[in-house]
Write a protein that holds these residues in place. Structure first.
Motif: not given
Ligand code: ZN
Ligand code: KG4
Length: 353
Positions: A109, A113, A140, A312
């Motif tokens: 993940h 980003h 984040s 996201d």
């Molecule tokens: Zn995230």
């Protein structure tokens, strides 16, 4: 070379179709069920992902005017994130890869980003060119990291938070002012009307040359300030609220840019590019401050052009998968069955799956 990407690591059920750094379609459904709890409830997230995932994937394929048969590979967020939420996406991706006999690309993940800064949608810049090595800033709800990007898959954390992360600090500050979750964007709107100099809040770790983030002290100071300003049970006035929001947001960002400057300013050989990603990168005020820092250090700062690619989304997973695919990092046949969610997968682990 089209990729179908799936992301279910937290509270957004998302799917996208990408081609290299170009985003052909990106669909996400933000689960509202968590708002009344002031944070994400994993069991509710899992159920909501299960309810929507098929529909979201269909919408992404429809928008991209394609179907699974025409897709080159399936990408999915394998971690980090909430275990039972990740599981929904991973299971679905494996199912599709096996059913349609497609390669599977598990993506971190955070790597998503980082590389989101390269993504471009139709009608925008069509994906920027990635120049490596470079640095990245991931900001984040669960991450505040300056990262050295040596090459795709090879990352080193240069600085991270010792306690709360930046998005979390913004969300909690927003909550103190009675704003709904997620608080970052709400705080941004309120702060835009306020005076950032009205209230004095401490700048975390103001000693020179510190290379770590810390937000818990500032958050506690904000709590005390809000209580003192209320002076008992009195409600805050509109002006007080917006001045508090502006003063707090300003300090949160000042700390971020200061530490980032400490880290990037001292890098041996220097760097010329910074990729910025994560939900907080959607903030216009912060983008301005990072641009200023970029000019000061002669660094070109890249963001996802559209702010929906900061929070996201699955497009960033597809874009990262595109880079991985071109390096031969994908799984086929029997290898696919072995893939599992990795809730604590660190981006600097050096492990591609
Ligand atoms: Zn995230
Ligand atoms: O990347 P993201 O969607 O999820 C995580 O992986 O955590 O980031 C969510 C965070 C939340 O804390 C949210 O308040 C913050 O990003 N955020 C913002 C803005 N939009 C989202 N913070 C400041 N300004 C914004 N415009």
């Amino acid at each position: 070379m089209k990729i179908l990407a799936i992301e279910t690591s937290c509270d957004e059920t998302a799917a996208a179709v990408t081609e290299g750094a170009k985003v052909l379609a990106s669909v996400k459904w933000t689960q509202e069920v968590h708002a009344k709890y002031g944070g994400v409830v994993p069991a509710l997230a899992k159920r909501a992902h299960e309810e929507r995932i098929d529909q979201i994937i269909e919408q992404a394929l429809f928008k991209a005017k394609t179907q699974v048969g025409e897709i080159k590979a399936i990408a999915v967020t394998a971690g980090p994130g909430l275990a039972i939420a990740l599981e929904v996406g991973v299971k679905k991706a494996k199912e599709l890869a096996e059913m349609y006999d497609k390669p599977l690309i598990p993506v971190n993940h955070i790597e998503g980003h980082i590389l989101s800064a390269m993504a471009g949608q139709e009608g925008e810049r069509e994906g920027a060119e990635l120049r490596l090595p470079c640095a990245a800033l991931v900001i984040s709800g669960g991450h505040t990291q300056v990262i050295w990007v040596e090459k795709i898959g090879k990352y080193k954390i240069l600085a991270e938070s010792l306690d709360d992360d930046i998005g979390e600090a913004l969300d909690k500050g927003a909550r103190m002012l009675g704003l709904p979750y997620p608080g970052g964007p709400e705080l941004e709107k309120l702060a835009a009307k306020g005076d950032p100099k009205r209230y004095m809040l401490p700048l975390p770790m103001a000693r020179r040359k510190v290379k770590a983030f810390s937000y818990s002290g500032l958050k506690t100071a904000m709590y005390r300030l809000v209580e003192t300003t209320k002076g008992g049970n009195r409600d805050l006035g509109e002006k007080e609220k917006s001045d508090l929001a502006a003063s707090y947001q300003a300090r949160v960002f000042e700390h971020l840019t200061r530490i980032t400057r400490n880290v990037l300013g001292e890098m041996k050989g220097g760097i010329s590019e910074l990729l910025v990603g994560g939900g907080v990168a959607a903030n216009t005020k912060l983008r301005g401050e990072l641009e200023t820092l970029g000019r000061e250090l002669s660094i070109k700062v890249h963001y996802p052009e559209n702010t929906v690619l900061c929070t996201d989304n699955a497009a960033m997973i597809g874009v990262a998968a595109g880079y991985k695919f071109s390096r031969g990092e994908y799984l086929t046949g029997q290898e696919i069955e072995k893939i599992d969610r990795r809730p604590r997968w660190r981006v600097d682990s050096g492990e591609s799956f």
